[in-house]
Enzyme design. Structure first.
Site, PDB file in Angstrom:
ATOM      1  N   LYS A   1      -7.837   6.965   9.016  1.00  0.00           N
ATOM      2  CA  LYS A   1      -8.134   5.527   9.127  1.00  0.00           C
ATOM      3  C   LYS A   1      -8.637   5.133  10.509  1.00  0.00           C
ATOM      4  O   LYS A   1      -9.110   4.024  10.708  1.00  0.00           O
ATOM      5  CB  LYS A   1      -6.873   4.702   8.818  1.00  0.00           C
ATOM      6  CG  LYS A   1      -6.185   5.022   7.496  1.00  0.00           C
ATOM      7  CD  LYS A   1      -6.950   4.455   6.348  1.00  0.00           C
ATOM      8  CE  LYS A   1      -6.297   4.662   5.011  1.00  0.00           C
ATOM      9  NZ  LYS A   1      -5.043   3.971   4.813  1.00  0.00           N
TER      10      LYS A   1
ATOM     11  N   GLU B   1      -0.757 -10.654   3.614  1.00  0.00           N
ATOM     12  CA  GLU B   1      -0.472  -9.717   4.718  1.00  0.00           C
ATOM     13  C   GLU B   1      -0.770 -10.362   6.064  1.00  0.00           C
ATOM     14  O   GLU B   1      -0.031 -10.180   7.033  1.00  0.00           O
ATOM     15  CB  GLU B   1      -1.303  -8.441   4.543  1.00  0.00           C
ATOM     16  CG  GLU B   1      -0.866  -7.614   3.350  1.00  0.00           C
ATOM     17  CD  GLU B   1      -1.783  -6.449   3.042  1.00  0.00           C
ATOM     18  OE1 GLU B   1      -1.302  -5.478   2.433  1.00  0.00           O
ATOM     19  OE2 GLU B   1      -2.975  -6.490   3.400  1.00  0.00           O
TER      20      GLU B   1
ATOM     21  N   LYS C   1      -8.188  -4.660   6.620  1.00  0.00           N
ATOM     22  CA  LYS C   1      -7.178  -4.526   5.576  1.00  0.00           C
ATOM     23  C   LYS C   1      -7.674  -5.224   4.312  1.00  0.00           C
ATOM     24  O   LYS C   1      -8.639  -5.958   4.344  1.00  0.00           O
ATOM     25  CB  LYS C   1      -5.860  -5.175   6.027  1.00  0.00           C
ATOM     26  CG  LYS C   1      -5.194  -4.417   7.148  1.00  0.00           C
ATOM     27  CD  LYS C   1      -3.831  -4.999   7.541  1.00  0.00           C
ATOM     28  CE  LYS C   1      -2.928  -5.352   6.409  1.00  0.00           C
ATOM     29  NZ  LYS C   1      -2.694  -4.303   5.405  1.00  0.00           N
TER      30      LYS C   1
ATOM     31  N   ASP D   1       2.820  -2.696   8.147  1.00  0.00           N
ATOM     32  CA  ASP D   1       1.850  -2.694   7.045  1.00  0.00           C
ATOM     33  C   ASP D   1       0.844  -1.564   7.244  1.00  0.00           C
ATOM     34  O   ASP D   1       0.711  -1.020   8.349  1.00  0.00           O
ATOM     35  CB  ASP D   1       1.116  -4.046   7.014  1.00  0.00           C
ATOM     36  CG  ASP D   1       0.560  -4.386   5.637  1.00  0.00           C
ATOM     37  OD1 ASP D   1       0.435  -3.474   4.791  1.00  0.00           O
ATOM     38  OD2 ASP D   1       0.252  -5.562   5.405  1.00  0.00           O
TER      39      ASP D   1
ATOM     40  N   ALA E   1      -3.284  -0.025   6.756  1.00  0.00           N
ATOM     41  CA  ALA E   1      -4.626  -0.543   7.078  1.00  0.00           C
ATOM     42  C   ALA E   1      -5.651   0.396   6.470  1.00  0.00           C
ATOM     43  O   ALA E   1      -5.366   1.563   6.180  1.00  0.00           O
ATOM     44  CB  ALA E   1      -4.830  -0.637   8.583  1.00  0.00           C
TER      45      ALA E   1
ATOM     46  N   GLY F   1       0.824  -1.213   0.000  1.00  0.00           N
ATOM     47  CA  GLY F   1       0.000   0.000   0.000  1.00  0.00           C
ATOM     48  C   GLY F   1       0.851   1.252   0.000  1.00  0.00           C
ATOM     49  O   GLY F   1       2.078   1.198   0.096  1.00  0.00           O
ATOM     50  N   SER F   2       0.159   2.394  -0.083  1.00  0.00           N
ATOM     51  CA  SER F   2       0.869   3.652  -0.273  1.00  0.00           C
ATOM     52  C   SER F   2       1.540   4.154   1.003  1.00  0.00           C
ATOM     53  O   SER F   2       2.496   4.931   0.922  1.00  0.00           O
ATOM     54  CB  SER F   2      -0.103   4.710  -0.813  1.00  0.00           C
ATOM     55  OG  SER F   2      -1.187   4.876   0.080  1.00  0.00           O
ATOM     56  N   THR F   3       1.068   3.750   2.192  1.00  0.00           N
ATOM     57  CA  THR F   3       1.692   4.236   3.433  1.00  0.00           C
ATOM     58  C   THR F   3       2.963   3.450   3.732  1.00  0.00           C
ATOM     59  O   THR F   3       4.039   4.032   3.955  1.00  0.00           O
ATOM     60  CB  THR F   3       0.692   4.141   4.613  1.00  0.00           C
ATOM     61  OG1 THR F   3      -0.579   4.632   4.179  1.00  0.00           O
ATOM     62  CG2 THR F   3       1.179   4.942   5.803  1.00  0.00           C
TER      63      THR F   3
ATOM     64  N   GLY G   1      -7.634  -3.371   1.143  1.00  0.00           N
ATOM     65  CA  GLY G   1      -7.960  -2.394   0.102  1.00  0.00           C
ATOM     66  C   GLY G   1      -7.128  -2.629  -1.150  1.00  0.00           C
ATOM     67  O   GLY G   1      -7.548  -2.286  -2.256  1.00  0.00           O
TER      68      GLY G   1
HETATM   69  C1  5RP Z   1      -3.526  -3.799   1.044  1.00  0.00           C
HETATM   70  C2  5RP Z   1      -3.813  -3.149   2.350  1.00  0.00           C
HETATM   71  C3  5RP Z   1      -3.265  -1.770   2.545  1.00  0.00           C
HETATM   72  O1  5RP Z   1      -2.298  -1.836   3.552  1.00  0.00           O
HETATM   73  C4  5RP Z   1      -4.390  -0.847   2.919  1.00  0.00           C
HETATM   74  O2  5RP Z   1      -5.334  -0.843   1.848  1.00  0.00           O
HETATM   75  C5  5RP Z   1      -3.905   0.574   3.184  1.00  0.00           C
HETATM   76  O3  5RP Z   1      -3.402   1.131   2.017  1.00  0.00           O
HETATM   77  P1  5RP Z   1      -2.851   2.625   1.949  1.00  0.00           P
HETATM   78  O4  5RP Z   1      -1.676   2.702   2.874  1.00  0.00           O
HETATM   79  O5  5RP Z   1      -2.502   2.817   0.504  1.00  0.00           O
HETATM   80  O6  5RP Z   1      -3.971   3.560   2.387  1.00  0.00           O
HETATM   81  O7  5RP Z   1      -4.457  -3.692   3.220  1.00  0.00           O
HETATM   82  O8  5RP Z   1      -4.210  -5.015   0.920  1.00  0.00           O
END
Ligand code: 5RP
Length: 232
Positions: A130, A112, A103, A90, A92, A35-37, A105
């Site tokens: 979040k 994960e 999780k 990770d 969320a 994910g982006s974070t 998305g």
């Molecule tokens: C991927 C995930 C991601 O960690 C979650 O969707 C958060 O993503 P982002 O940091 O881009 O908001 O669970 O399956």
């Protein structure tokens, strides 16, 4: 890995992701989320490997995190070689006050969950948006394509409203890194995440769902640039 939350650049994500990288020490085997974070964490760890001699091994959770880790210069290993990880980091989609998380998305929640449960310590990195009193986001459920109809029926019996996640009308359903479909299931407010988690896991054909009950710590990035850390 297909990301339905194509999120705009957010400095809060950056500060949370980079702050959590400080937990990593030389010699550790580290689960690298998707994910982006957490991408900020991976890039920061890669910088430390290249510039500061940080000596770690990463275990990835998706093809997306594998590509980023390789590009960043982080040496990788597998769960077959290292069954117990020192730490997993990770993102969320939602975290409640009891530190249950949703999780998936990015459709990567099966790997994960496997990686985070293999770790001695599981840290979530997220921006403030979040955090929620209760979980009420749709729950991603990875299903075997063969079992889709049965799983849809059983989920409806539990009171959920499942929608097959589509890549686009032209391209058809999202296919996970494991070759499966994803149902996004609306349950409204989830009063008892632990009970729902057991009910979903008991449906034949469910590969894994996106309710996580193993979060130890959350790094929350705020709009003012600060990072709040909450622990279980
Ligand atoms: C991927 C995930 C991601 O960690 C979650 O969707 C958060 O993503 P982002 O940091 O881009 O908001 O669970 O399956």
């Amino acid at each position: 890995m297909t990301d339905r939350n194509v999120s705009a650049e957010k400095p809060e994500k950056r500060s949370a992701g980079i702050a959590a990288a400080r937990l990593v020490r030389s010699g550790m085997v580290v689960g690298l989320g998707t994910g982006s974070t957490v991408a900020y964490t991976i890039k920061e760890l890669g910088r430390q490997v290249r510039e500061e001699g940080l000596n770690i091994l990463g275990v990835v959770t998706s093809y997306q995190s594998e590509m980023l880790a390789i590009e960043s210069g982080i040496p990788l290993t597998t769960l077959a070689q290292h069954q117990e990880l020192d730490l997993a980091i990770d993102g969320a989609d939602q975290v409640d006050v009891k530190m249950y998380a949703i999780k998936g998305g990015g459709a990567a929640h099966t790997r994960e969950k496997i990686v985070s449960v293999s770790a001695k310590h599981f840290v979530v990195v997220a921006d403030d948006s979040k955090m929620s009193k209760e979980l009420d986001r749709e729950v991603p459920v990875e299903v075997l394509p063969f079992a889709k109809e049965l799983v849809v029926k059983k989920i409806r019996e539990l009171g959920g409203k499942p929608e097959l996640r589509m890549a686009s009308r032209k391209d058809g359903p999202v296919i996970t890194d494991n070759g499966n479909f994803v149902l996004d299931v609306a349950f409204g407010v989830i009063e008892d995440p632990a009970a729902l988690s057991l009910q979903l896991s008991a449906i034949p054909g469910v590969v894994e769902h996106g309710i996580f009950s193993n979060v130890d710590e959350v790094y929350i990035g705020k709009t003012d640039g600060s990072v709040e850390i909450i622990k279980k």
